[in-house]
Scaffold this motif. Structure first.
Motif, PDB file in Angstrom:
ATOM      1  N   TRP A 314      35.327  53.597  34.978  1.00 49.84           N
ATOM      2  CA  TRP A 314      35.984  52.444  35.611  1.00 49.84           C
ATOM      3  C   TRP A 314      36.098  51.281  34.633  1.00 49.84           C
ATOM      4  N   ILE A 315      35.015  50.992  33.921  1.00 46.74           N
ATOM      5  CA  ILE A 315      35.055  49.915  32.918  1.00 46.74           C
ATOM      6  C   ILE A 315      36.068  50.256  31.830  1.00 46.74           C
ATOM      7  N   HIS A 316      36.059  51.511  31.400  1.00 43.11           N
ATOM      8  CA  HIS A 316      36.985  51.977  30.364  1.00 43.11           C
ATOM      9  C   HIS A 316      38.434  51.744  30.787  1.00 43.11           C
ATOM     10  N   PHE A 317      38.780  52.101  32.022  1.00 41.48           N
ATOM     11  CA  PHE A 317      40.139  51.888  32.525  1.00 41.48           C
ATOM     12  C   PHE A 317      40.504  50.403  32.534  1.00 41.48           C
ATOM     13  N   VAL A 318      39.573  49.575  32.985  1.00 36.21           N
ATOM     14  CA  VAL A 318      39.848  48.131  33.060  1.00 36.21           C
ATOM     15  C   VAL A 318      40.006  47.550  31.655  1.00 36.21           C
ATOM     16  N   LYS A 325      47.078  43.713  28.158  1.00 34.55           N
ATOM     17  CA  LYS A 325      47.422  42.489  28.897  1.00 34.55           C
ATOM     18  C   LYS A 325      48.253  42.781  30.154  1.00 34.55           C
ATOM     19  N   LYS A 326      47.761  43.743  30.922  1.00 31.90           N
ATOM     20  CA  LYS A 326      48.392  44.103  32.189  1.00 31.90           C
ATOM     21  C   LYS A 326      47.711  43.359  33.330  1.00 31.90           C
ATOM     22  N   ASP A 327      48.467  42.995  34.334  1.00 31.87           N
ATOM     23  CA  ASP A 327      47.865  42.414  35.539  1.00 31.87           C
ATOM     24  C   ASP A 327      47.048  43.488  36.247  1.00 31.87           C
ATOM     25  N   ASP A 328      45.915  43.079  36.841  1.00 32.91           N
ATOM     26  CA  ASP A 328      45.069  44.061  37.509  1.00 32.91           C
ATOM     27  C   ASP A 328      44.110  43.361  38.455  1.00 32.91           C
ATOM     28  N   GLU A 329      44.089  43.821  39.690  1.00 35.83           N
ATOM     29  CA  GLU A 329      43.213  43.219  40.693  1.00 35.83           C
ATOM     30  C   GLU A 329      41.741  43.484  40.394  1.00 35.83           C
ATOM     31  N   ARG A 330      41.445  44.433  39.528  1.00 33.26           N
ATOM     32  CA  ARG A 330      40.063  44.776  39.206  1.00 33.26           C
ATOM     33  C   ARG A 330      39.392  43.763  38.293  1.00 33.26           C
ATOM     34  N   TYR A 331      40.184  42.873  37.674  1.00 29.24           N
ATOM     35  CA  TYR A 331      39.589  41.870  36.786  1.00 29.24           C
ATOM     36  C   TYR A 331      38.599  40.994  37.542  1.00 29.24           C
ATOM     37  N   ARG A 332      38.978  40.558  38.736  1.00 32.23           N
ATOM     38  CA  ARG A 332      38.106  39.705  39.533  1.00 32.23           C
ATOM     39  C   ARG A 332      36.794  40.430  39.852  1.00 32.23           C
ATOM     40  N   GLN A 333      36.908  41.710  40.207  1.00 38.49           N
ATOM     41  CA  GLN A 333      35.707  42.481  40.525  1.00 38.49           C
ATOM     42  C   GLN A 333      34.797  42.606  39.304  1.00 38.49           C
ATOM     43  N   LEU A 334      35.382  42.883  38.146  1.00 39.05           N
ATOM     44  CA  LEU A 334      34.586  43.000  36.929  1.00 39.05           C
ATOM     45  C   LEU A 334      33.903  41.676  36.594  1.00 39.05           C
ATOM     46  N   TYR A 335      34.635  40.596  36.733  1.00 39.39           N
ATOM     47  CA  TYR A 335      34.080  39.273  36.435  1.00 39.39           C
ATOM     48  C   TYR A 335      32.893  38.980  37.355  1.00 39.39           C
ATOM     49  N   GLN A 336      33.038  39.304  38.616  1.00 36.70           N
ATOM     50  CA  GLN A 336      31.951  39.066  39.566  1.00 36.70           C
ATOM     51  C   GLN A 336      30.735  39.929  39.242  1.00 36.70           C
ATOM     52  N   MET A 337      30.960  41.146  38.819  1.00 38.03           N
ATOM     53  CA  MET A 337      29.847  42.020  38.449  1.00 38.03           C
ATOM     54  C   MET A 337      29.094  41.469  37.243  1.00 38.03           C
ATOM     55  N   LEU A 338      29.833  40.872  36.314  1.00 32.51           N
ATOM     56  CA  LEU A 338      29.191  40.239  35.156  1.00 32.51           C
ATOM     57  C   LEU A 338      28.413  38.997  35.585  1.00 32.51           C
ATOM     58  N   ALA A 362      38.929  41.170  24.473  1.00 30.22           N
ATOM     59  CA  ALA A 362      39.124  41.633  25.841  1.00 30.22           C
ATOM     60  C   ALA A 362      38.433  40.725  26.855  1.00 30.22           C
ATOM     61  N   LEU A 363      37.183  40.336  26.605  1.00 29.40           N
ATOM     62  CA  LEU A 363      36.463  39.499  27.560  1.00 29.40           C
ATOM     63  C   LEU A 363      37.044  38.093  27.641  1.00 29.40           C
ATOM     64  N   GLN A 364      37.536  37.584  26.501  1.00 27.63           N
ATOM     65  CA  GLN A 364      38.181  36.268  26.535  1.00 27.63           C
ATOM     66  C   GLN A 364      39.429  36.302  27.417  1.00 27.63           C
ATOM     67  N   TYR A 365      40.178  37.402  27.315  1.00 29.34           N
ATOM     68  CA  TYR A 365      41.363  37.548  28.154  1.00 29.34           C
ATOM     69  C   TYR A 365      40.962  37.666  29.612  1.00 29.34           C
ATOM     70  N   LEU A 366      39.871  38.359  29.880  1.00 28.87           N
ATOM     71  CA  LEU A 366      39.380  38.489  31.243  1.00 28.87           C
ATOM     72  C   LEU A 366      39.054  37.119  31.838  1.00 28.87           C
ATOM     73  N   ILE A 367      38.313  36.325  31.086  1.00 29.12           N
ATOM     74  CA  ILE A 367      37.914  34.994  31.574  1.00 29.12           C
ATOM     75  C   ILE A 367      39.128  34.109  31.834  1.00 29.12           C
ATOM     76  N   ALA A 368      40.155  34.263  31.011  1.00 28.52           N
ATOM     77  CA  ALA A 368      41.361  33.413  31.150  1.00 28.52           C
ATOM     78  C   ALA A 368      42.233  33.835  32.315  1.00 28.52           C
ATOM     79  N   HIS A 369      41.993  35.027  32.880  1.00 30.16           N
ATOM     80  CA  HIS A 369      42.910  35.544  33.896  1.00 30.16           C
ATOM     81  C   HIS A 369      42.205  35.863  35.215  1.00 30.16           C
ATOM     82  N   VAL A 370      41.090  35.229  35.470  1.00 27.66           N
ATOM     83  CA  VAL A 370      40.456  35.382  36.779  1.00 27.66           C
ATOM     84  C   VAL A 370      40.342  34.004  37.437  1.00 27.66           C
TER      85      VAL A 370
END
Length: 370
Positions: A314-318, A325-338, A362-370
């Motif tokens: 799951w982490i690998h896919f995300v 740089k694809k939109d994905d609803e799983r970013y929020r879930q990953l951020y919350q898990m962190l 990758a993590l910087q992009y995650l933080i910028a898009h949640v």
């Protein structure tokens, strides 16, 4: 025949991969006036039978036969692929990588020399940028293409009369296309159009199918199979299956140090088992967390190898989604898990580095898009 329809035909035995594959298909830009369809083939006896069933189930002129672990990351894929077919009427089929010289032993995977793809082998992302592409950005005629994605504009039966497995169907279809007067090409790709999450190729029936290829196309293939070598390979694969089972037990009983010692002895080997490769990566993550006194992540809290493996996947896919740089609803879930320390930053960063050419951002992009 509907000249304005494109069908994606996928043989699948894994719902998780199928859903991930179709996620990327759903994001493709559809050229004006065209429609698309996805045909899912389950429980096929072999891939040729499945592809024949898919071909017969649609009236689409254009068909994209692809693996469930092939993710089309180029959103303009359809526009660019159709442009090749419209410009070159004699092109019957295109693929992402191919070979201009068919080897006499039929081992084309050792001869790919045209194209581009991001290929994950269970350890890291392979780099195929060295493969030849035309300087004038034109498609390149080849003798065969890899089966991860094969798009056609003309139908020919898949030769299930000579092959009965999951190997060499791509080589056979390439030969058939050219025998019927069509060209097989690899289009120019500025950056790769596909991410192939293929791990280690399955080789259970490989030499048996190669023997059939040599017999079916004697004008092309001259070398037969070394059955002693083939038997030795089967024994090696069985050994890896046994090792994997033992390692899974060590994961579930949390014998990480013993597991690390066993895996250390395999590091320098060419391991023909994707899960063992991933186990080595997971134990590296565990040891890094232990050394830095980071809490053990949810990867290891499950105490069940299947759940550990599913979380890792799951982490690998995300991470792949983040990398492109694809939109994905799983970013929020990953951020919350962190945030909740259900996963550690080091674990996610490690997966990002192995999953992408450059996973550092990758993590910087995650933080910028949640």
């Amino acid at each position: 025949m509907n000249n304005y329809k494109i069908a994606f035909i996928i043989c699948t035995n894994n719902d998780v991969y199928y859903e991930e594959c179709t996620r990327y298909i759903s994001e493709l830009k559809i050229p004006e006036g065209y429609e698309t369809d996805v045909i899912c083939i389950r429980e096929a006896d072999n891939i040729l039978q499945g592809y024949n069933a898919g071909m017969e189930a649609t009236d689409a002129r254009y068909k994209v036969y692809l693996h469930q672990d092939t993710f089309i990351v180029n959103e303009d894929f359809l526009t660019e692929a159709l442009a090749v077919f419209k410009k070159h009427e004699k092109v019957g089929m295109l693929g992402m990588i191919g070979t201009t010289h068919m080897p006499t032993d039929a081992n084309c995977y050792l001869s790919w020399n045209v194209g581009k793809v991001a290929a994950y082998d269970g350890t890291a992302l392979g780099n195929t940028d060295f493969l030849y592409q035309s300087e004038n950005k034109e498609c390149v005629p080849v003798e065969a293409i890899d089966g991860m994605l094969m798009m056609t504009q003309y139908d020919l039966p898949w030769r299930e009369d000579i092959l009965s497995g999951w190997d060499f169907y791509d080589i056979s279809q390439s030969i058939e296309m050219r025998k019927h007067g069509y060209e097989v090409v690899v289009p120019y790709q500025e950056s790769e159009w596909c991410y192939h999450d293929n791990g280690v190729a399955g080789l259970a029936r490989y030499d048996m199918e190669r023997h059939k290829m040599v017999a079916a196309y004697p004008e092309i293939f001259k070398e037969d199979v070394d059955w002693n070598k083939a038997e030795a390979l089967q024994e090696e694969l069985q050994t890896y299956r046994n090792i994997r089972s033992g390692f899974a037990t060590l994961f579930e009983t949390e014998n990480y140090r013993e597991l690390a010692e066993f895996l250390e002895g395999l590091r320098d080997e060419e391991i023909l088992d994707t899960q063992i490769r991933e186990m080595i990566h997971l134990i590296d993550i565990y040891q890094e967390e232990e050394q830095t006194q980071v809490c053990h992540s949810g990867l290891f809290g499950a105490k069940d190898w299947e759940k550990i493996s599913q979380t890792y996947q799951w982490i690998h896919f995300v991470m792949i989604r983040l990398g492109y740089k694809k939109d994905d609803e799983r970013y929020r879930q990953l951020y919350q898990m962190l945030e909740q320390k259900e996963l550690s930053v080091s674990a996610v960063q490690n997966v990002a580095v192995s999953s992408l050419r450059d996973g550092r951002e990758a993590l910087q992009y995650l933080i910028a898009h949640v």
